[in-house]
Design an enzyme around this catalytic site. Sequence first.
Site, PDB file in Angstrom:
ATOM      1  N   ILE A  23       0.837  -1.201   0.000  1.00 58.85           N
ATOM      2  CA  ILE A  23       0.000   0.000   0.000  1.00 58.85           C
ATOM      3  C   ILE A  23       0.872   1.251   0.000  1.00 58.85           C
ATOM      4  O   ILE A  23       0.503   2.274  -0.593  1.00 58.85           O
ATOM      5  CB  ILE A  23      -0.976  -0.010   1.198  1.00 58.85           C
ATOM      6  CG1 ILE A  23      -2.078   1.042   0.997  1.00 58.85           C
ATOM      7  CG2 ILE A  23      -0.254   0.232   2.513  1.00 58.85           C
ATOM      8  CD1 ILE A  23      -2.996   0.751  -0.149  1.00 58.85           C
ATOM      9  N   SER A  61      12.323   1.093   7.496  1.00 56.39           N
ATOM     10  CA  SER A  61      12.008  -0.230   6.975  1.00 56.39           C
ATOM     11  C   SER A  61      12.914  -1.256   7.633  1.00 56.39           C
ATOM     12  O   SER A  61      14.143  -1.148   7.563  1.00 56.39           O
ATOM     13  CB  SER A  61      12.199  -0.262   5.457  1.00 56.39           C
ATOM     14  OG  SER A  61      12.201  -1.582   4.962  1.00 56.39           O
ATOM     15  N   ARG A 116      13.433  -4.098   6.609  1.00 54.67           N
ATOM     16  CA  ARG A 116      14.132  -4.797   5.525  1.00 54.67           C
ATOM     17  C   ARG A 116      15.145  -3.893   4.826  1.00 54.67           C
ATOM     18  O   ARG A 116      15.834  -4.342   3.903  1.00 54.67           O
ATOM     19  CB  ARG A 116      13.116  -5.321   4.508  1.00 54.67           C
ATOM     20  CG  ARG A 116      12.174  -6.381   5.065  1.00 54.67           C
ATOM     21  CD  ARG A 116      11.125  -6.757   4.032  1.00 54.67           C
ATOM     22  NE  ARG A 116      10.191  -5.663   3.785  1.00 54.67           N
ATOM     23  CZ  ARG A 116       9.341  -5.615   2.763  1.00 54.67           C
ATOM     24  NH1 ARG A 116       9.331  -6.600   1.879  1.00 54.67           N
ATOM     25  NH2 ARG A 116       8.510  -4.589   2.626  1.00 54.67           N
ATOM     26  N   LYS A 166      -5.196   2.309   7.536  1.00 55.96           N
ATOM     27  CA  LYS A 166      -6.269   1.499   8.135  1.00 55.96           C
ATOM     28  C   LYS A 166      -5.865   0.029   8.181  1.00 55.96           C
ATOM     29  O   LYS A 166      -5.092  -0.428   7.312  1.00 55.96           O
ATOM     30  CB  LYS A 166      -7.583   1.699   7.379  1.00 55.96           C
ATOM     31  CG  LYS A 166      -7.581   1.182   5.921  1.00 55.96           C
ATOM     32  CD  LYS A 166      -7.931  -0.294   5.856  1.00 55.96           C
ATOM     33  CE  LYS A 166      -7.709  -0.889   4.488  1.00 55.96           C
ATOM     34  NZ  LYS A 166      -7.817  -2.354   4.457  1.00 55.96           N
ATOM     35  N   ASP A 215      -9.692  -7.150   6.664  1.00 61.91           N
ATOM     36  CA  ASP A 215      -8.775  -6.120   6.170  1.00 61.91           C
ATOM     37  C   ASP A 215      -9.411  -5.366   5.006  1.00 61.91           C
ATOM     38  O   ASP A 215      -9.442  -4.135   5.020  1.00 61.91           O
ATOM     39  CB  ASP A 215      -7.431  -6.740   5.775  1.00 61.91           C
ATOM     40  CG  ASP A 215      -6.450  -5.697   5.281  1.00 61.91           C
ATOM     41  OD1 ASP A 215      -5.878  -4.977   6.114  1.00 61.91           O
ATOM     42  OD2 ASP A 215      -6.265  -5.591   4.052  1.00 61.91           O
TER      43      ASP A 215
END
Length: 311
Positions: free
Chosen positions: A14, A36, A38, A91, A169
């Site tokens: 997203i 992040s 990662r 969200k 979700d």
Amino acid sequence: MTVHKIGIIGLGKITEDQHLPVIAANPAFELVAVSSQRGIKVDGARTFRAPADMYEAMPELDVVAVCTPPQVRHAIAREALAAGKHVLLEKPPAATISELDDLAAFATAQGRVLFTTWHSQYNAAVAHARDLLAHHSVKRLAITWKEDVRRWHPGQKWIWTAGGFGVFDPGINALSILTEIMPTPVFVRSAELTFPDNCDAPIAASLAFATNGPHDDLTAEFDWRQTGPQTWDIVIETDEGTELRLANGGARLEVNGELDVERKPAEYEDIYHRFAQLLRDNRSLVDSAPLRLVADSFLIGRRLTTEPFHE
């Protein structure tokens, strides 16, 4: 115009699809950093493994967008508020209502802006449907929200764990439209939640709602197993016999079969325009209603089990 230096925490799908391009196009924001685990890099922004490192290295950063999975969002958002940052929450805003209540109170105590984003509410068709229903009773409502989880959440394990919401979700997007357009409060009357045998979050859900009025033919069907065309529709019939059909996730509205509103989705563009206004006014916007309906569904829902889910 004030330009807010913003950092993003969590570099998932997203973020890549929506937050990055929308921030780049909005002159009220300048992306200066990302956090992040990662170590994902974004052109023009510094990368940090942990938010605390980002705050220490870049004190000029005044805003963060938290785009992590919901299970860890509370601690991350609270840390940002404690560091003096304004916070936008993707969200769902938190894993539980208690966490969201705590964040709202803490943001007030810190004098920071907290913004819960429900992107499906930011459609012109949704706003018009709300206005049309403002002075009417709803006789019937049917939500059909069915999509292919492999298409929208490839390889994402967190959505199947406890607190990952599963089919809620996407389903919470429909509930955010429901709570936005209904002229009276809505309650979950019953729920059936279908869990894959190897998962701790549901893959499908059937809900029935009630209001304080005489009509209770209000239902929702969520399913993550639909392939081919995806379905994000809400059909409403008023006490006067008018039929409203919100389609394409709220981008299109038909009234009695005639096209009334259709706009190319610009949900995140509108979210960041609204965020800039809230920052200018130093005002939070915290909406817990969609999350409450999800929590209520888990509280009173009957659990069903289906075959295991595998990618």
